[in-house]
Design an enzyme around this catalytic site. Structure first.
Site, PDB file in Angstrom:
ATOM      1  N   CYS A  90       0.823  -1.200   0.000  1.00  0.00           N
ATOM      2  CA  CYS A  90       0.000   0.000   0.000  1.00  0.00           C
ATOM      3  C   CYS A  90       0.864   1.260   0.000  1.00  0.00           C
ATOM      4  CB  CYS A  90      -0.909   0.012   1.220  1.00  0.00           C
ATOM      5  SG  CYS A  90      -1.844  -1.506   1.453  1.00  0.00           S
TER       6      CYS A  90
ATOM      7  N   ARG B  41       3.746   0.506  -6.865  1.00  0.00           N
ATOM      8  CA  ARG B  41       3.735  -0.444  -5.752  1.00  0.00           C
ATOM      9  C   ARG B  41       2.624  -1.480  -5.897  1.00  0.00           C
ATOM     10  NH1 ARG B  41       6.295   1.482  -0.989  1.00  0.00           N
ATOM     11  NH2 ARG B  41       4.724   0.503   0.318  1.00  0.00           N
TER      12      ARG B  41
ATOM     13  N   TRP C 264      -3.884  -2.452  -1.115  1.00  0.00           N
ATOM     14  CA  TRP C 264      -4.031  -3.860  -1.485  1.00  0.00           C
ATOM     15  C   TRP C 264      -4.959  -4.464  -0.435  1.00  0.00           C
ATOM     16  CZ3 TRP C 264      -3.378  -5.518  -5.985  1.00  0.00           C
ATOM     17  CH2 TRP C 264      -2.191  -5.406  -6.734  1.00  0.00           C
TER      18      TRP C 264
ATOM     19  N   ASN D 224      -1.177   0.909   6.702  1.00  0.00           N
ATOM     20  CA  ASN D 224      -0.506  -0.227   6.084  1.00  0.00           C
ATOM     21  C   ASN D 224      -0.223  -1.253   7.172  1.00  0.00           C
ATOM     22  OD1 ASN D 224      -0.466   1.193   3.708  1.00  0.00           O
ATOM     23  ND2 ASN D 224       1.728   1.634   3.740  1.00  0.00           N
ATOM     24  N   GLY D 225      -0.426  -2.531   6.863  1.00  0.00           N
ATOM     25  CA  GLY D 225      -0.169  -3.585   7.826  1.00  0.00           C
ATOM     26  C   GLY D 225      -1.429  -4.344   8.174  1.00  0.00           C
TER      27      GLY D 225
ATOM     28  N   GLU E  15      18.708 -22.323  -0.084  1.00  0.00           N
ATOM     29  CA  GLU E  15      18.523 -20.922  -0.450  1.00  0.00           C
ATOM     30  C   GLU E  15      19.578 -20.043   0.204  1.00  0.00           C
ATOM     31  OE1 GLU E  15      16.781 -17.415  -2.106  1.00  0.00           O
ATOM     32  OE2 GLU E  15      16.802 -19.538  -2.651  1.00  0.00           O
TER      33      GLU E  15
ATOM     34  N   LYS F 272      22.106 -17.721  -1.959  1.00  0.00           N
ATOM     35  CA  LYS F 272      22.231 -16.277  -1.781  1.00  0.00           C
ATOM     36  C   LYS F 272      23.692 -15.883  -1.523  1.00  0.00           C
ATOM     37  CE  LYS F 272      18.248 -14.700  -2.564  1.00  0.00           C
ATOM     38  NZ  LYS F 272      18.193 -15.733  -3.612  1.00  0.00           N
TER      39      LYS F 272
ATOM     40  N   GLU G  39      25.477 -16.053  -4.785  1.00  0.00           N
ATOM     41  CA  GLU G  39      25.010 -15.043  -5.733  1.00  0.00           C
ATOM     42  C   GLU G  39      25.617 -13.668  -5.484  1.00  0.00           C
ATOM     43  OE1 GLU G  39      20.526 -15.893  -7.300  1.00  0.00           O
ATOM     44  OE2 GLU G  39      20.724 -15.453  -5.172  1.00  0.00           O
TER      45      GLU G  39
ATOM     46  N   HIS H  11      27.252 -39.358   4.487  1.00  0.00           N
ATOM     47  CA  HIS H  11      27.411 -39.903   3.139  1.00  0.00           C
ATOM     48  C   HIS H  11      28.323 -39.024   2.286  1.00  0.00           C
ATOM     49  CE1 HIS H  11      24.253 -42.905   3.869  1.00  0.00           C
ATOM     50  NE2 HIS H  11      23.697 -41.951   4.596  1.00  0.00           N
TER      51      HIS H  11
ATOM     52  N   LYS I  15      18.231 -10.722 -13.821  1.00  0.00           N
ATOM     53  CA  LYS I  15      16.991 -10.864 -13.069  1.00  0.00           C
ATOM     54  C   LYS I  15      16.055 -11.861 -13.731  1.00  0.00           C
ATOM     55  CE  LYS I  15      14.258  -9.734  -9.658  1.00  0.00           C
ATOM     56  NZ  LYS I  15      14.592 -10.227  -8.307  1.00  0.00           N
TER      57      LYS I  15
END
Length: 614
Positions: free
Chosen positions: A2, A27, A75, A101-102, A487, A491, A494, A510, A609
């Site tokens: 928002c 946004r 939103w 917002n929230g 992940e 990161k 990356e 193993h 991207k």
């Protein structure tokens, strides 16, 4: 995601607010509105579902003028998308207006309390309780600033709130709790403003200051005052920012990656909009294309994606098996497309692609479509090729992500997948009403939990600096934490260019044990749960071989503090939410390691991207 804009000055606020709303359209939103306090002391509120242009048309038909106002793009989370649920919301028969917002996690109990005291509610939103709380405090003699501070102490959850009242017609007051969205204040000559994004202020001023969590700002035409929730004054000197509109999107953050990590509270909120009915505590997916009879015919789910999307898919597969009791597997799109998988009309294929244009994922989708499978996609960029191939699209709604390394899109994707798993489970009868209600209540607290994790950044930053002393890192996890470990390693590779490997902790004997030494720290993600004791054994294995252990663990876990060399804590939450929280410090570790090494985390070398070729 928002947007907020507020103005207190000598000019007509309406055109300035509309200009600000247009700058915040990037946004994403589904409704817009504004409130303006006129010279007669009356607050006029205009709201419309849909685009800002519709709000503009309404104002052309019925113009409003005044020197003070607030505006919002929303939103939807609570309630349908309609004019009534759009912001701003009013209290005290229109004497107070707020934008928010929230998520107000305890809004139901507050609503019942306020209704018993005579407040009349007109919307289905959680935000409206804020207007009535502020109004009640003003009626008891509080100033607007005091009323906002008192309201902040009554609510649970991360929030950004801006309020105005006919009791102080030239004043707007902003408040921030946690990371539900920022508030930046713009200092002018004839006026002062505030907004959720710097970009909305730049046409008017380049002198700004940022509101921190737990702070309140009082804005009038003649000045700006800051204080804490308990009324202690805070001194902030305006900083000068360049009128670079692209850089302005970063606001107070040095990089887009840091901004997008910080926006994850907002992103997970957006991912829940119009999917969770917080009043009924149920999951609702609009226009879901498979009825219960056809759903009973589905016997397998295949999730596919690349990179971060694949790791999200791995978490989603675990959730679908747990909740919907359907066999589910996550597959790398580039592998799926080049073999001969068994896909048919009884298979549900869920393709995850943030850009909607990932070449390998699109090819895997075409393969599934040609095989007659029921084809869904989870995507951030709506209207892209993935949405045209799929029969059903679940938008991620995390908001524009500029940093190459995906952050907020991953957490939001996991929220979408969890909602889908709950929905499938409820309709297949494998999730009871009680279990669905419990999960939805847990999800309602997720934005503030993410905000809480983000507040540990200084500790994570110190650990990240330590990790830059090494050339190799090992990440370990079990169950749904295994893709989180993967992940974390991804990161780090990356953006910090440090060699890192993510492994299932059960694989240690193993082969992985051969790598463990003093020169290779191990990052384990081990929140308390069914696999906790197994992870303790793995940690002991690392320590027995002279390895250093950095653990992401549940708050208050004394055993982990005794075992691990360094600990990053996450709240004790419903186990389905754990991966969404534990992945956040993984992102922060990589970001701060990159910065400590003098690298640009927004533009990692050799990466793009959107991958539109093999």
């Amino acid at each position: 995601m928002c947007g907020i804009i507020g103005y207190a000055g000598l000019d007509n606020a309406t055109p300035l607010l509309m200009e600000g709303l247009k700058s915040l359209e990037y946004r994403g939103y589904d409704s817009a509105g504004l409130a303006v306090c006129g010279s007669n002391g009356h607050i006029s509120i205009t709201r419309r579902a849909g685009r800002v242009e519709l709000l503009g048309s309404a104002l052309e038909m019925e113009p409003v003028t005044g020197n003070t106002g607030i505006a919002h793009t929303r939103w939807a989370t609570h309630g349908e998308v309609n004019d009534t649920n759009a912001h701003p919301h009013a209290g005290a028969n229109g004497g107070v207006a707020i934008v928010h917002n929230g998520i107000v996690e305890n809004y139901l109990e507050l609503r019942e309390e306020l209704a018993a005291q005579g407040s009349q509610f007109t919307s289905d939103t959680d935000s409206e309780v804020l207007a009535h709380l502020v109004a009640a405090r003003i009626a008891d003699g509080d100033t607007l600033t005091q009323a906002v501070a008192s309201t902040a102490k009554r609510i649970r959850g991360a929030a950004a709130v801006v309020a105005m009242s006919i009791s102080e017609p030239g004043t707007i007051v902003g408040m921030r709790l946690g990371n539900a969205g920022g508030i930046v204040i713009g200092f002018g000559d004839r006026a002062n403003m505030l907004a959720s994004d710097l970009i909305a202020l730049l046409p008017h001023t380049n002198r700004v200051a940022y509101l921190e969590s737990g702070e309140i700002v009082t804005v009038t035409a003649s000045g700006v005052c800051f204080c804490t929730l308990d009324g202690t004054a805070v001194i902030k000197e305006p900083m000068i920012t360049e009128k670079d509109f692209e850089a302005a999107k970063k606001g107070a953050f040095p990089h887009f990656m840091s901004k997008e990590i910080a926006e994850q509270s907002e992103a997970v909120t957006a991912a829940m909009r119009r999917r969770l009915d917080f009043n009924k505590a149920t999951v609702e997916l609009e226009n879901f294309p498979i009825n219960e009879r056809d759903l009973a015919n589905i016997n397998r789910v295949v999730l596919t994606g690349m990179g971060t999307s694949l790791h999200s898919a791995m978490v989603g597969a675990s959730q679908i098996e747990t909740l919907a009791r359907l066999p589910a597997v996550a597959e790398n799109s580039s592998e799926l497309r080049y073999r001969e998988p068994v896909l048919d009309e009884r298979t549900m294929v869920i393709a995850i692609t943030q850009s909607g244009e990932t070449a390998d994922t699109l090819a895997a989708m075409e393969l599934a479509r040609d095989a007659g499978a029921r084809l869904f996609t989870i995507v951030e960029a709506e209207g892209t090729q993935a949405t045209r191939l799929a029969e059903y699209t679940l938008p991620i709604r995390a908001g524009q992500e500029i940093g190459v390394a995906a952050t907020k899109t991953m957490t939001a994707t996991m929220v979408v997948l969890l909602q889908l798993a709950l929905y499938l489970g409820a309709r297949r009868g494998s999730v009871s009403r009680e279990a669905e209600h419990e999960a939805v209540r847990a999800l309602s607290s997720l934005p503030s939990l993410v905000s809480h994790v983000l507040e540990q950044e200084d500790k994570v930053k110190a650990i990240a600096g330590h990790l830059t002393e090494f050339d190799h890192l090992l990440y370990l996890g079990r169950g749904a934490q295994y893709p989180v470990a993967m992940e974390g390693a991804l990161k780090m590779k990356e953006v910090a260019y440090i060699h890192a490997e993510g492994y299932a902790a059960g694989e240690m004997k193993h082969g992985v044990n051969a790598l463990i030494s003093k020169s290779m720290p191990t990052i384990v993600t081990a929140p308390q749960g069914p696999l906790y004791e197994k992870m303790l054994s793995n940690i002991n294995e690392v320590k027995a071989r002279g390895g250093e252990v950095i653990a992401v663990a549940t708050e208050g876990d004394r055993i982990m503090h005794e075992l691990a060399h360094r600990v990053i804590e996450v709240p004790d939450v419903h186990r389905l939410l754990q991966p969404i929280l534990t992945v956040v410090p993984m992102q922060q570790l990589a970001y701060h390691a990159a910065v400590a090494l003098g690298l640009d985390p927004d533009k990692p070398r050799n990466l793009a991207k959107t991958v539109t070729v093999e």
